[in-house]
Design an enzyme around this catalytic site. Structure first.
Site, short mmCIF file in Angstrom:
data_model
loop_
_atom_site.label_atom_id
_atom_site.label_comp_id
_atom_site.label_asym_id
_atom_site.label_seq_id
_atom_site.Cartn_x
_atom_site.Cartn_y
_atom_site.Cartn_z
N ARG A 108 7.26 4.09 -8.49
CA ARG A 108 6.82 3.50 -7.22
C ARG A 108 5.41 3.94 -6.83
O ARG A 108 4.68 3.21 -6.16
CB ARG A 108 7.82 3.86 -6.12
N ILE A 132 4.80 -2.89 1.65
CA ILE A 132 5.78 -2.78 0.57
C ILE A 132 7.08 -2.30 1.20
O ILE A 132 7.07 -1.43 2.07
CB ILE A 132 5.29 -1.82 -0.54
N SER A 133 8.19 -2.87 0.79
CA SER A 133 9.49 -2.52 1.36
C SER A 133 9.86 -1.07 1.07
O SER A 133 9.35 -0.45 0.15
CB SER A 133 10.58 -3.44 0.80
N ALA A 134 10.80 -0.56 1.86
CA ALA A 134 11.33 0.79 1.64
C ALA A 134 12.15 0.82 0.34
O ALA A 134 12.73 -0.19 -0.06
CB ALA A 134 12.21 1.20 2.81
N HIS A 328 7.05 -5.24 8.38
CA HIS A 328 7.14 -5.73 7.02
C HIS A 328 6.12 -6.80 6.78
O HIS A 328 5.56 -7.37 7.70
CB HIS A 328 8.55 -6.27 6.73
#
Length: 333
Positions: A108, A132-134, A328
């Site tokens: 990541r 970027i999403s969790a 988001h």
């Protein structure tokens, strides 16, 4: 999102939709007026970190309007990609060996801007009004789509951002499959290509089984349709019909749907072409927006202002000076 010195996640698993919880909440408030609780906890709620949550003004933060946001882990507790995956397994977010292997293989840190702790369980700013999403949301979507990401299958990632989930898709479908990422922001597509070249999916990009394109996300990408798996990384008021059309019979689409009340929808297309839709969990994503290059219309600005107090987001100084606060990534619709 910064609360004290930690970053929090933004979604909950195995809870009823927000509308249903709102009815339960206000019904409970009427009960409290007749019979106050003697405990400081107003109502017990099962979470991964506590036995109760206070349904007061402090609870109205994060993606849930009816429960205080919780985090799976803080930044200081995880500093390696493997540790991030182990945490997701420990909390029950990852329960598939294949998903764990893929997330361990795709680091990541290659997809997160400098200045962030890459392995925090939080969405993070990537510039251009996008995030970027969790990690736990990426893991959730990979789990939901695992059966549709088998070797040789076709996968579409709408709103590919920095390329992380597209790279995961590519590893899962392999060189005989096809993974396609689309984003309306040219700079992010360029960045995602650079990121993937450095990752374990770099050879797949070179060979052509993985590709990224600048495109209108609501229109999908017809060239390699139909798709076994489609993922959308921003909320839409309704499911775009072209994405359903590009879904293969037996395929699955995962997309956040709604405005203030949002749910992660799982759309399955049957062999006869009929479609079933169910809600997996309540989430809080930024809305899909109209306009290229991060331009914001009135609808996006209204949603942003409405949610500003709910979603404080931690970001480096250089991004905070140029990027509006939101939860988001907005996308072109």
């Amino acid at each position: 999102m910064k609360m004290s010195s930690s970053v929090v996640a933004y979604s909950f698993r195995h809870i009823p939709p927000l509308k249903q919880r709102s009815i339960q909440y206000f019904s409970h408030q009427r009960l409290l007026r007749r019979r106050p609780l003697r405990s400081p906890c107003t109502v017990p709620v099962a979470t991964s970190t506590s036995s109760c949550s206070l349904l007061n003004s402090a609870s109205f933060t994060g993606n849930s309007l009816f429960r205080r946001m919780e985090r799976y882990w803080a930044a200081s507790s995880v500093n390696k990609n493997q540790g991030m995956v182990e945490h997701l397994q420990r909390y029950g977010v990852i329960h598939s060996k294949k998903v764990a292997e893929v997330m361990q293989t795709i680091d990541r840190a290659l997809f997160v801007p400098d200045g962030f702790s890459a392995y925090e369980d939080s969405p993070m700013q990537i510039g251009f009004n996008a995030t970027i999403s969790a990690p736990h949301m990426h893991a959730t979507c990979l789990q939901l789509l695992e059966k549709n990401l088998q070797p040789g299958m076709h996968a579409l990632d709408v709103g590919s951002g920095t390329g992380y989930l597209t790279a995961c898709f590519a590893l899962m479908v392999g060189p005989q499959g096809r993974a396609v990422g689309v984003d309306h922001i040219p700079e992010l597509v360029t960045t995602s290509i650079t990121n993937i070249e450095k990752s374990a999916a770099g050879q797949l990009l070179k060979d052509g089984s993985l590709a990224l394109h600048v495109a209108d996300g609501r229109e999908g990408w017809v060239e390699f349709a139909p798709y076994d798996a489609i993922h959308v990384g921003a909320a839409a008021p309704e499911i775009p019909q072209p994405l359903i059309d590009q879904l293969k019979p037996g395929g699955r689409l995962v997309i956040p749907v709604g405005n203030v009340f949002q749910e992660l929808k799982v759309v399955d297309k049957m062999e006869d072409g009929s479609v079933s839709v169910r809600s997996e969990t309540s989430v809080r994503f930024m809305m899909l927006v109209y306009g290229f290059n991060g331009s914001m219309n009135g609808t996006f600005q209204h949603v942003q202002e409405t949610m500003h107090n709910f979603m404080p987001l931690s970001m480096p100084k250089e991004l905070s000076e140029s990027t509006p606060l939101h939860t988001h990534r907005p996308m072109h619709l």
